[in-house]
Design an enzyme around this catalytic site. Structure first.
Site, short mmCIF file in Angstrom:
data_model
loop_
_atom_site.label_atom_id
_atom_site.label_comp_id
_atom_site.label_asym_id
_atom_site.label_seq_id
_atom_site.Cartn_x
_atom_site.Cartn_y
_atom_site.Cartn_z
N SER A 30 0.71 -1.13 0.00
CA SER A 30 -0.01 -0.01 0.01
C SER A 30 0.84 1.24 -0.03
O SER A 30 0.80 2.22 -0.70
CB SER A 30 -0.83 -0.02 1.19
N SER A 175 -13.49 1.01 3.07
CA SER A 175 -12.65 0.61 2.04
C SER A 175 -11.47 1.64 1.80
O SER A 175 -11.74 2.96 1.44
CB SER A 175 -13.16 0.66 0.71
N ASP A 323 -6.89 -7.95 4.58
CA ASP A 323 -5.91 -9.04 3.73
C ASP A 323 -5.30 -10.35 4.42
O ASP A 323 -4.87 -11.17 3.73
CB ASP A 323 -4.76 -8.09 3.11
#
Ligand code: S3P
Length: 442
Positions: A30, A175, A323
């Site tokens: 990320s 999100s 994740d």
């Protein structure tokens, strides 16, 4: 840009073994994406170290090169981005191919909506199935014009040149990709763009914007930016990815006699749900030498084998471990008792449907794993050997590789090439620290 063809690979895992030693897993995915994006939009040079040279972050890098940004070739995670400023991107001469990377597509979609030129975003078969309306609909409310394929999926044609106006958006899903997409669009919008998430998600965009001198507005759960500011390039030290470290947290926890130290891991509190969940299950995890590096908290993590037990996973931890559920499911399969996950329907729209694919894989190894619409019920038991299809999902391939440590027979995992998207060198690193893993051409 042409579509990279990856040779397909299978993993073969000999049963048993234990993990040992000190290791550093690759850089945070990320943060690596965001370093390229914000470095490109900044004034001046950005020097990055610890960059993840995996296919996903490299797809972002290639996209910005295709828009005229000069980025040096990554060398052991080091690279330099010569920022072109907020208004310096050039129209790419071909569609931008983003492979498997949802983060590239959703964040770029917001950023490109604010450009004066048209662009097209494409992805592989998995990315082309994933929902994009969650970004295109709110962007349309800001004035963006974006065409999707039927069903709201990629390819996306972003018809730039339409002025954006800031707005307030109460996000229906938790999100970070949607939040980041809208904040990036907000940099180019008239006025202020505010978003509120139903639960906290990773905040790397906000931290990096502030690190680059761009004010981030906060007000009672809302986060926002005012358009028209300026980013100043700087140094970014990308910590090791806690999502990649997770496979070693799992392996060392379930394999008797294991002890591993994971160095320089990012422990941003919006990412550490996996440590909380495994600890609730009885894992022996210790954070050492906590420090702050470039606006992100970092620590070394020591993990030793422990008897795990089943739990009901607290729903507020779901976005903070979003994740990591493939690995948590394998931990649950090796635990005493039953683990129940609810409130995690997002798992169905990741690189694969991670509820269905994990249930299928665990069942193939003899585990009682019952999928539900928004989670799973797993009763720990004896893991047998067997054949598992990762469905081309990197995290599913890696978590079943670690399952081999606890299995009574050989595990074969199909379609593992996408491990390269987030963890290049996984098989070699895991083998060097005790996993009996072999990667074979399919
Ligand atoms: C990411 C956000 C998460 C995560 C993905 C990376 C990011 O997706 O699953 O791997 O870098 O913003 P969502 O925000 O859609 O949950």
């Amino acid at each position: 840009m042409t579509q990279a063809v990856m040779d397909e690979r299978n993993f073969v895992i000999g049963p048993g073994g234990m993990l040992h030693g000190r290791l550093r897993v690759p850089g945070d995915k990320s943060i690596s994406h965001r370093a390229i994006m914000l470095g490109s939009l900044a004034e001046g040079e950005t020097r990055v170290s610890g960059f993840l040279e995996g296919a996903d972050a490299l797809a972002t890098l290639a996209s910005f090169r295709a828009m005229g940004v000069s980025i040096s070739e990554p060398d052991h995670g080091r690279l330099r981005v010569s920022g072109v400023g907020l208004h310096g991107l050039r129209q790419p001469s071909a569609p931008l191919y983003l492979g498997n990377s949802g983060t590239s597509m959703r964040l770029l979609c917001g950023l490109l909506a604010g450009q004066p030129f048209e662009s097209v975003l494409e992805g592989d078969a998995s990315l082309s199935r994933r929902p994009m309306k969650r970004v295109t609909e709110p962007l349309a409310k800001m004035g963006a014009q974006i065409d999707t394929a039927e069903g709201g999926t990629a390819p996306l044609t972003i018809r730039g040149g339409h002025p954006l106006t800031g707005f307030r958006y109460d996000m229906p899903v938790a999100s970070a990709q949607v939040k980041s997409c809208l904040l990036l669009a907000g940099l180019f919008a008239e006025g202020e763009t505010w978003v509120r998430e139903p639960a906290p998600t990773r905040d790397h965009t906000e931290r990096m914007l502030e690190g680059f001198g761009y004010p981030v507005l906060r007000d009672q759960g809302w986060v926002g930016v005012a358009g028209g500011g300026c980013l100043r390039g700087g140094d970014i030290d990308v910590p090791a990815d806690i999502s990649s470290a997770t496979f070693f947290l799992l392996g060392a926890s379930i394999a008797a006699g294991s002890e591993v130290v994971l160095e320089h891991v990012g422990i941003n509190p919006t990412r550490t749900g996996v440590i909380d969940i495994l600890s609730l299950m009885g894992a022996d995890i210790e954070l050492r030498h906590r420090r702050e590096v470039g606006g992100e908290p970092v620590a070394d993590i020591r993990v030793r084998a422990a008897q795990l037990h089943g739990i009901r996973i607290p729903e507020h931890l779901v976005p903070l471990a979003i994740d990591e559920f493939p690995a948590i499911f394998v931990a649950a399969a090796c635990a005493r008792g039953t683990t129940v996950l609810t409130g995690a329907e997002e798992l169905r729209v990741k690189e694969s449907d991670r509820i269905a694919v994990m249930a299928e894989g665990l069942q193939a190894l003899g585990i009682d794993a019952q999928p539900t619409p928004d989670g799973m019920v797993i009763t720990g038991g004896a893991l047998a050997g067997g054949w598992v299809d990762s469905h081309g999902d990197h995290r599913i391939a890696m978590c079943f590789a670690m399952a081999g440590l606890c299995a009574s027979g050989r595990i074969e995992i199909a379609r593992c090439a996408n491990v390269e998207t987030s963890f290049p060198g996984f098989a070699e690193l895991a083998a060097a620290h005790g996993l009996a893993i072999r990667a074979e051409r399919a």
